[in-house]
Design a protein around this motif. Structure first.
Motif, PDB file in Angstrom:
ATOM      1  N   LEU A  72       0.966  -1.031   0.221  1.00  0.00           N
ATOM      2  CA  LEU A  72       0.092   0.086  -0.545  1.00  0.00           C
ATOM      3  C   LEU A  72       1.221   1.247   0.061  1.00  0.00           C
ATOM      4  CD1 LEU A  72      -2.682  -1.377   2.500  1.00  0.00           C
ATOM      5  CD2 LEU A  72      -3.343  -0.704  -0.328  1.00  0.00           C
ATOM      6  N   LYS A  73       2.090   1.220   0.632  1.00  0.00           N
ATOM      7  CA  LYS A  73       2.731   2.256   0.587  1.00  0.00           C
ATOM      8  C   LYS A  73       3.891   2.855  -0.565  1.00  0.00           C
ATOM      9  CE  LYS A  73       5.685   3.269   4.499  1.00  0.00           C
ATOM     10  NZ  LYS A  73       6.433   3.403   5.247  1.00  0.00           N
ATOM     11  N   ASN A  74       3.798   1.473  -1.276  1.00  0.00           N
ATOM     12  CA  ASN A  74       4.373   1.621  -2.860  1.00  0.00           C
ATOM     13  C   ASN A  74       3.457   1.485  -3.407  1.00  0.00           C
ATOM     14  OD1 ASN A  74       6.834   1.180  -1.150  1.00  0.00           O
ATOM     15  ND2 ASN A  74       6.731  -0.652  -1.690  1.00  0.00           N
ATOM     16  N   LYS A  75       2.382   2.110  -3.144  1.00  0.00           N
ATOM     17  CA  LYS A  75       0.728   2.061  -4.409  1.00  0.00           C
ATOM     18  C   LYS A  75       0.673   0.740  -5.231  1.00  0.00           C
ATOM     19  CE  LYS A  75       1.128   5.498  -2.699  1.00  0.00           C
ATOM     20  NZ  LYS A  75      -0.128   6.658  -1.437  1.00  0.00           N
TER      21      LYS A  75
ATOM     22  N   SER B  43      -7.570   0.506   5.114  1.00  0.00           N
ATOM     23  CA  SER B  43      -8.135   1.746   5.960  1.00  0.00           C
ATOM     24  C   SER B  43      -7.800   2.360   6.811  1.00  0.00           C
ATOM     25  CB  SER B  43      -9.836   1.622   6.302  1.00  0.00           C
ATOM     26  OG  SER B  43     -10.210   3.033   6.967  1.00  0.00           O
ATOM     27  N   LEU B  44      -6.921   1.240   7.819  1.00  0.00           N
ATOM     28  CA  LEU B  44      -6.288   1.530   9.125  1.00  0.00           C
ATOM     29  C   LEU B  44      -4.543   2.496   8.393  1.00  0.00           C
ATOM     30  CD1 LEU B  44      -4.645   1.336  11.884  1.00  0.00           C
ATOM     31  CD2 LEU B  44      -4.391  -0.375  11.036  1.00  0.00           C
ATOM     32  N   SER B  45      -4.019   1.606   7.086  1.00  0.00           N
ATOM     33  CA  SER B  45      -2.970   2.500   6.538  1.00  0.00           C
ATOM     34  C   SER B  45      -3.256   3.375   5.792  1.00  0.00           C
ATOM     35  CB  SER B  45      -2.176   1.309   6.044  1.00  0.00           C
ATOM     36  OG  SER B  45      -0.586   1.575   5.031  1.00  0.00           O
ATOM     37  N   ASP B  46      -3.870   3.040   5.580  1.00  0.00           N
ATOM     38  CA  ASP B  46      -4.478   4.485   4.366  1.00  0.00           C
ATOM     39  C   ASP B  46      -4.751   5.824   5.235  1.00  0.00           C
ATOM     40  OD1 ASP B  46      -3.609   3.430   1.875  1.00  0.00           O
ATOM     41  OD2 ASP B  46      -5.780   3.456   1.267  1.00  0.00           O
ATOM     42  N   GLY B  47      -5.420   5.296   5.942  1.00  0.00           N
ATOM     43  CA  GLY B  47      -5.659   6.748   7.010  1.00  0.00           C
ATOM     44  C   GLY B  47      -4.562   7.148   8.003  1.00  0.00           C
ATOM     45  N   ILE B  48      -4.039   5.995   8.585  1.00  0.00           N
ATOM     46  CA  ILE B  48      -2.687   6.723   9.136  1.00  0.00           C
ATOM     47  C   ILE B  48      -1.755   7.733   8.432  1.00  0.00           C
ATOM     48  CG2 ILE B  48      -0.206   6.091   9.763  1.00  0.00           C
ATOM     49  CD1 ILE B  48      -1.772   3.527  10.675  1.00  0.00           C
ATOM     50  N   ASP B  49      -1.821   7.195   6.710  1.00  0.00           N
ATOM     51  CA  ASP B  49      -1.418   8.232   6.187  1.00  0.00           C
ATOM     52  C   ASP B  49      -1.451  10.071   6.729  1.00  0.00           C
ATOM     53  OD1 ASP B  49       1.052   6.288   5.194  1.00  0.00           O
ATOM     54  OD2 ASP B  49       0.379   6.058   3.568  1.00  0.00           O
ATOM     55  N   LYS B  50      -3.019   9.667   6.020  1.00  0.00           N
ATOM     56  CA  LYS B  50      -3.795  11.089   5.860  1.00  0.00           C
ATOM     57  C   LYS B  50      -3.752  11.623   6.823  1.00  0.00           C
ATOM     58  CE  LYS B  50      -7.628   9.333   2.693  1.00  0.00           C
ATOM     59  NZ  LYS B  50      -8.398   9.008   1.918  1.00  0.00           N
ATOM     60  N   ILE B  51      -3.582  10.854   8.270  1.00  0.00           N
ATOM     61  CA  ILE B  51      -3.507  11.658   9.865  1.00  0.00           C
ATOM     62  C   ILE B  51      -2.087  12.275   9.928  1.00  0.00           C
ATOM     63  CG2 ILE B  51      -3.879  11.313  11.798  1.00  0.00           C
ATOM     64  CD1 ILE B  51      -5.451   8.792  12.020  1.00  0.00           C
ATOM     65  N   LYS B  52      -1.178  11.669   9.404  1.00  0.00           N
ATOM     66  CA  LYS B  52      -0.092  12.333   9.666  1.00  0.00           C
ATOM     67  C   LYS B  52       0.123  13.660   8.331  1.00  0.00           C
ATOM     68  CE  LYS B  52       3.424   9.584   9.056  1.00  0.00           C
ATOM     69  NZ  LYS B  52       4.240  10.351   9.904  1.00  0.00           N
ATOM     70  N   GLU B  53      -0.923  13.396   7.890  1.00  0.00           N
ATOM     71  CA  GLU B  53      -0.404  14.819   6.324  1.00  0.00           C
ATOM     72  C   GLU B  53      -1.123  15.840   6.963  1.00  0.00           C
ATOM     73  OE1 GLU B  53      -1.812  15.964   1.879  1.00  0.00           O
ATOM     74  OE2 GLU B  53      -2.244  13.420   2.310  1.00  0.00           O
ATOM     75  N   TYR B  54      -2.092  15.608   8.144  1.00  0.00           N
ATOM     76  CA  TYR B  54      -3.146  15.901   8.441  1.00  0.00           C
ATOM     77  C   TYR B  54      -2.452  17.165   9.254  1.00  0.00           C
ATOM     78  CZ  TYR B  54      -7.140  15.191   5.487  1.00  0.00           C
ATOM     79  OH  TYR B  54      -7.821  15.053   3.953  1.00  0.00           O
ATOM     80  N   TYR B  55      -1.892  16.468  10.314  1.00  0.00           N
ATOM     81  CA  TYR B  55      -1.114  16.767  11.370  1.00  0.00           C
ATOM     82  C   TYR B  55       0.195  17.792  11.349  1.00  0.00           C
ATOM     83  CZ  TYR B  55      -3.355  13.948  15.317  1.00  0.00           C
ATOM     84  OH  TYR B  55      -4.279  14.079  15.795  1.00  0.00           O
ATOM     85  N   ASP B  56       0.723  17.643  10.556  1.00  0.00           N
ATOM     86  CA  ASP B  56       1.678  17.711   9.440  1.00  0.00           C
ATOM     87  C   ASP B  56       1.472  19.803   8.975  1.00  0.00           C
ATOM     88  OD1 ASP B  56       3.211  16.517  10.582  1.00  0.00           O
ATOM     89  OD2 ASP B  56       3.607  14.902   8.686  1.00  0.00           O
TER      90      ASP B  56
END
Length: 735
Positions: free
Chosen positions: A449-452, A473-486
């Motif tokens: 998933l990380k490598n698309k 959902s978990l993995s993609d969600g964590i990516d989005k969460i990190k992007e939004y916090y940053d």
């Protein structure tokens, strides 16, 4: 993007002249706490600095009102607010005080340095003087009519109504708040910082952040710079504060009874508090030297983030950067200033005089349970005024607790742990041979998933469609969460976090373990194994927002809690956010007894809180009767449209007119409006208003006006009719 070795976080120092209310929490403190915890959980080196601002006129006025000394006031409110912050879960590395000797020394060091560099000018100026009280009147001791908008309760140097700053002598009909007498101008000596020398530096600094700072921060900072940054007095005639009468470089007869202006020295409290913290850590053997504070303030591999409310923007984007830059010595500048707008309460501004306020200490007194404190953190965070003013309501607080925390997150944890307690001896289920490779495949799936890479069900026969959907959902969600916090988009980050909890509940429902426990026990064990992992992941991802509840979940699943607590500025060896993507609980891992995380809040509890608020202000005017009525056909000729204000400037030689450039759909128009006595131009830019779009052009002061804006009129103020819904675009029909 540059990689930093450490992150320094500060929150605006709250005045120690009153109790903190929920608006304060949503502005500068809860966002900073969430961000600090988030970074710590990623293994980063973080210090979060805050403390009480304990000098200035606001303190002396509070002392006079209560008939005590300023020291009594600051002690009372410092400790009360610190206790409330502690119970609210604020993870400060230090909560200091500007009355501490180390702060006085630090502030004087800056003053003396600027004096030696010739950046300070000694001036004899006129200031209001109360002859009856025999004292000069600092700005907050004077009240009168604002020279800019006509507001009748303006302070000596700033109008709370229109936000304008001015020389106190320009105040109309001034009145001393000490005696009620009319003050007279009298000469005194003060030292002025030559901020005008740093205009170009500030323009370049602000421009360098054109793409990463919030629009409201850039807009306000640029507005000040367009007006030109002038000299500002940095001393005041006052007995309470950082005194300068013991500075050898200055004659005592000129410095007697003078202190550093609080806006100058308060921001330096971030530096003095860091020094204080490093001294404490050094004495505990946790730092090599007391000079280690310089790593946090004078190192290019330190990133500095300043959390504030919008009323403090210019002090942190213009004034503080000048002080740091002028001092030299390698002081770093704020890398970001993610200022929030204001939080309102039940549709109105917070006002303690009208009892329209919720003090943090009162909330905690009424709701001492940690789950309720977390519920408040969650409700506030979901209503952060990140781009515009927002609103806290008791009904929303109730709904967030009941419908989201209890019914989504709490429900998933409870149903999973109860099922495991009943059917699997309160242990993480052991996987059968068919599913034994799930932990390994889970990690491979995350990597794909990380490598698309697309997921191939045929290659994951031990993981079925529901399993893969949840892991994705978990993995993609964590990516989005990190992007939004940053990007300091906290609300979006929290929504994504709760979406993972919703996916987990859906997975539990779709898998139907209450059926498969009888018909397919191996599959049921697999389902609960995966659900167990999601409990760990959610506890970790929600820890920055719900630290108390996350600790409770970690205790239930018998895992050491990690909620991003302070750790002396040293990062963890583990990135707990990244690890949340993977299965972390081993088979047969023993759980503790399950318990309810969030109980429902009943209507009567909320109604009691609503009734505590002061009565809503009702219109004072009698109902107006109209003799001349118009038909619907006549009204339908008026075309009302929404418009966004792109530019605003005062009209030369006019006290009332402002020239606006507005966008109505694809069209741009100039409108000249008589609102200059009620609004500053910079307040208007970006607002969505309602205009009469089919009005014949008119000329005002030689300028053509193509339309008319709508405003509500009261005896002392004009208020624009604005559109708060971001989904309504300019050009929309109003009817």
């Amino acid at each position: 993007m540059k990689k930093f070795n450490r992150t320094l976080i500060t929150s605006a120092l709250p005045y120690a002249n009153g109790y903190l209310h929920l608006g304060h929490c949503a502005g500068a403190y809860l966002p900073a706490d969430i961000y600090a915890r988030y970074l710590r959980l990623q293994g980063e080196n973080v210090l979060w600095i805050c403390g009480s601002d304990e000098h200035g006129v606001a303190i002396t006025i509070a002392a006079e009102k209560e008939g005590v000394t300023p020291k009594d006031i600051i002690d009372k409110y410092h400790y009360a607010n610190k206790e409330a912050f502690d119970k609210f879960g604020m993870s400060f590395d230090i909560y200091s005080r500007t009355s501490n000797p180390i702060h006085h020394r630090t502030a004087k060091e800056f003053f003396i340095d600027f004096l030696k560099k010739g950046l300070l000018i000694e001036k004899e100026v006129e200031q209001f003087y109360d002859e009856k009280a025999n004292m000069f009147l600092p700005d907050r001791y004077v009240e009168g009519i604002c020279p800019n908008c006509g507001y009748e309760s303006a302070r000596g140097d700033q109008c709370d109504n229109c936000g304008a700053y001015y020389d106190q002598l320009k105040l109309k009909n001034p009145k001393s708040l000490v005696t009620g007498e009319t003050p007279v101008p009298k000469k005194t000596i003060h030292w002025y910082m030559q901020f005008n020398q740093f205009q170009k530096f500030l323009e370049d600094y602000i421009e360098s952040h054109n793409n990463d700072w919030k629009e409201n921060v850039l807009r306000q900072s640029k507005s000040w710079l367009r007006q030109g940054f002038n000299e500002r007095a940095i001393t005041r005639d006052l007995t309470w504060g950082v005194r300068i009468d013991d500075i050898p470089e200055l004659p005592p007869d000129k410095t007697n009874g003078k202190v550093l202006y609080v806006w100058f020295e308060a921001v330096l409290g971030y530096i003095s508090a860091t020094k204080e913290l490093i001294e404490q850590l050094h004495y505990k053997g946790l730092t090599e030297s007391t000079d280690d504070w310089q790593k946090w303030w004078k190192s290019n591999d330190t990133r500095y983030i300043a959390f504030i409310g919008k009323d403090n923007i210019v002090f942190h984007t213009l004034i503080f950067p000048v002080l740091l830059y002028a001092k030299g010595e390698g002081y770093i500048l704020p890398d970001n200033v993610p200022a929030n707008e204001f939080l309102n309460l039940e549709g109105q501004k917070f006002s303690k005089s009208r009892n329209w306020s919720i003090d943090l200490k009162d909330f905690i007194n009424d709701f001492p349970d940690e789950s309720r404190i977390d519920a408040l953190r969650y409700a506030l965070a979901m209503n952060f005024p990140e781009t515009k003013d927002s609103d806290f309501t008791w009904k929303d607080f109730q709904a967030r607790n009941n419908n989201e925390l209890a019914d989504v997150f709490g429900n998933f944890v409870n149903r999973t742990t109860q099922f495991i307690q009943k059917n699997f001896k309160n242990q993480v289920p052991k996987l059968s041979e068919k599913y034994s490779d799930i932990p390994t495949k889970w990690k491979n799936i995350v990597d794909n998933l990380k490598n698309k890479n697309s997921l191939d069900l045929t290659q994951n026969n031990s993981l079925e469609a529901n399993d893969l959907a949840l892991i994705e959902s978990l993995s993609d969600g964590i990516d989005k969460i990190k992007e939004y916090y940053d990007r300091f988009r906290f609300r979006d980050a929290i929504v994504e976090t709760m979406n993972i909890a919703r996916s987990a509940n859906k997975y539990f429902n779709d898998e139907e373990p209450w059926k498969t426990i009888k018909t397919e026990p191996e599959r049921c064990a697999k389902t609960l194994f995966i659900c167990s992992q999601l409990i760990y992941s959610l506890a970790q991802l929600l820890a920055p927002i719900l630290p108390y509840s996350s600790k409770k979940v970690f205790n239930i699943i018998n895992v050491e809690a990690q909620t991003g607590e302070p750790n002396s500025g040293k990062g963890f060896s583990t990135n707990y956010f990244v690890m949340s993507r993977f299965p972390m609980l081993q088979e047969n891992h023993k759980f503790n007894k399950s318990e309810i995380l969030f109980s429902k809040i009943e209507d009567d509890i909320i109604q009691k809180q609503i009734e505590k608020l002061g009565a809503k202000q009702e219109p004072t005017n009698d109902v107006e009767h109209f003799d001349e009525l118009i038909s619907y056909e006549e009204f339908s000729k008026i075309k009302l449209r929404t418009a966004i204000i792109l530019e605003a400037e005062k009209v030369n030689k006019s006290k009332k007119l402002i020239r606006l450039l507005v966008k109505i759909g694809q069209e741009k128009r100039q409108i000249v409006a008589g609102i200059a006595e009620h609004y500053n131009p910079e307040q208007l830019i970006g607002k969505t208003i309602v205009v009469v779009a089919n009005l014949k052009p008119a000329k005002l002061m030689g300028l053509e006006s193509n339309g008319m804006l709508l405003a509500a009129n009261t005896p002392d103020k004009l208020s624009l009719v604005t559109i708060e819904n971001p989904d309504i675009l300019d050009g929309a029909e109003v009817r």
